[in-house]
Design an enzyme around this catalytic site. Sequence first.
Site, PDB file in Angstrom:
ATOM      1  N   HIS A  87      24.279  -3.071  -5.098  1.00  0.00           N
ATOM      2  CA  HIS A  87      23.983  -1.901  -5.935  1.00  0.00           C
ATOM      3  C   HIS A  87      25.087  -1.583  -6.952  1.00  0.00           C
ATOM      4  O   HIS A  87      25.477  -0.419  -7.123  1.00  0.00           O
ATOM      5  CB  HIS A  87      23.720  -0.680  -5.056  1.00  0.00           C
ATOM      6  CG  HIS A  87      22.488  -0.776  -4.194  1.00  0.00           C
ATOM      7  ND1 HIS A  87      21.358  -1.469  -4.574  1.00  0.00           N
ATOM      8  CD2 HIS A  87      22.203  -0.255  -2.950  1.00  0.00           C
ATOM      9  CE1 HIS A  87      20.438  -1.351  -3.616  1.00  0.00           C
ATOM     10  NE2 HIS A  87      20.923  -0.641  -2.629  1.00  0.00           N
ATOM     11  N   HIS A 157      16.577   4.941  -5.964  1.00  0.00           N
ATOM     12  CA  HIS A 157      16.731   4.720  -4.521  1.00  0.00           C
ATOM     13  C   HIS A 157      16.339   5.953  -3.700  1.00  0.00           C
ATOM     14  O   HIS A 157      17.063   6.368  -2.783  1.00  0.00           O
ATOM     15  CB  HIS A 157      18.177   4.304  -4.234  1.00  0.00           C
ATOM     16  CG  HIS A 157      18.353   3.438  -3.042  1.00  0.00           C
ATOM     17  ND1 HIS A 157      18.299   3.914  -1.756  1.00  0.00           N
ATOM     18  CD2 HIS A 157      18.589   2.117  -2.926  1.00  0.00           C
ATOM     19  CE1 HIS A 157      18.512   2.924  -0.911  1.00  0.00           C
ATOM     20  NE2 HIS A 157      18.687   1.818  -1.591  1.00  0.00           N
ATOM     21  N   GLU A 286      11.690   0.425  -3.697  1.00  0.00           N
ATOM     22  CA  GLU A 286      12.547   0.255  -4.866  1.00  0.00           C
ATOM     23  C   GLU A 286      12.002  -0.823  -5.796  1.00  0.00           C
ATOM     24  O   GLU A 286      12.167  -2.012  -5.531  1.00  0.00           O
ATOM     25  CB  GLU A 286      13.955  -0.174  -4.434  1.00  0.00           C
ATOM     26  CG  GLU A 286      14.584   0.663  -3.350  1.00  0.00           C
ATOM     27  CD  GLU A 286      15.729  -0.082  -2.667  1.00  0.00           C
ATOM     28  OE1 GLU A 286      16.483  -0.811  -3.342  1.00  0.00           O
ATOM     29  OE2 GLU A 286      15.856   0.040  -1.443  1.00  0.00           O
TER      30      GLU A 286
END
Length: 319
Positions: A87, A157, A286
């Site tokens: 991420h 998210h 996601e």
Amino acid sequence: MNKAEIHLTAGTGLEVELLPFGATIRSIRLFGQELTLNYPQSTDYQTDEFYLGATAGRVANRIAKGRFELNGVAYQLDCNNGPNHLHGGVTGFNRQLWQVLKQQPDSVQLYLHSADGDQGYPGALQVWQQFRIVDQQLELSFLALSNKDTVLNLTNHCYFNLNNDGTSIENHQLQLTATHYLPTDEHAIPTGERRAVAGTAFDFSQAKLVGPALKLQDPQLALANGFDHCFIWQGAEAADLKRMALLSSEQSGRQLEVFSTQPGLQLYTGNFLAAPFVSRQGICLEAQGWPDAINQLGFPTTQLKAGELYQQQIVYKFS
Ligand code: BGC
């Protein structure tokens, strides 16, 4: 202009709260019922480790060993998830303060300038993210431009929980329109195989309960302690705004449909959620590019060329 909190409403029963920190969705309420996990204080987001409601970037999901090569140059990013980069690194877009550019009752545009070399990534990158309520939909539109060739994969998210009694997402029904998913190794890096979901625990082509699916015998589920896998859409239509997922709770009668232009959807069943939350308290859907695409032959590209406009959309439609 940087307000601590942004409230969006279109008078349709859907109310959304956002934070410029991490371009975070803090709350989504439909007729007063909260549908995503959140922290009580906005300052709690500064120490969050679950990417709660945040914008993940520059590259959402994993890059194996934090390494990739672009135009013959080798890049080494932080490894903040075991041996891998996750991420966008230690100070990813979820930990950066986005600027509020334009705010209206039902929409807001956030902006982030990410310097050349930010978290090890090449190129000075500009990102615009618009959040807009239309009827009972929350629309996320991402635009970005880089001054050098780079790599980019943005997503949101949110951990959804559609129950109104605080119970686990195991009683949710899930349907996914994908025919294939990406099996992973023990560090959640795709092996390169595109596996058909048909006849496996990963078959959500017909709506089914999440809890019983989690209990099925499948080495892939055992590896990830649940679902933590990318479902994929292939071919020309993959780039269209397509209906990817339908999540519903019989307990509350609420449902969520996810549409996106992205070619993949990471299904994450909150396997590693911990205090102040509990495992499986929320489910992430996601929409994003395929994990580790920059290192994998034949995966749809997550490269963004200098001067080329990055454009993606995610729509959460509630009812
Ligand atoms: C990943 C999980 C990770 C989580 C972090 C998800 O997107 O797929 O593996 O633990 O983010 O909160």
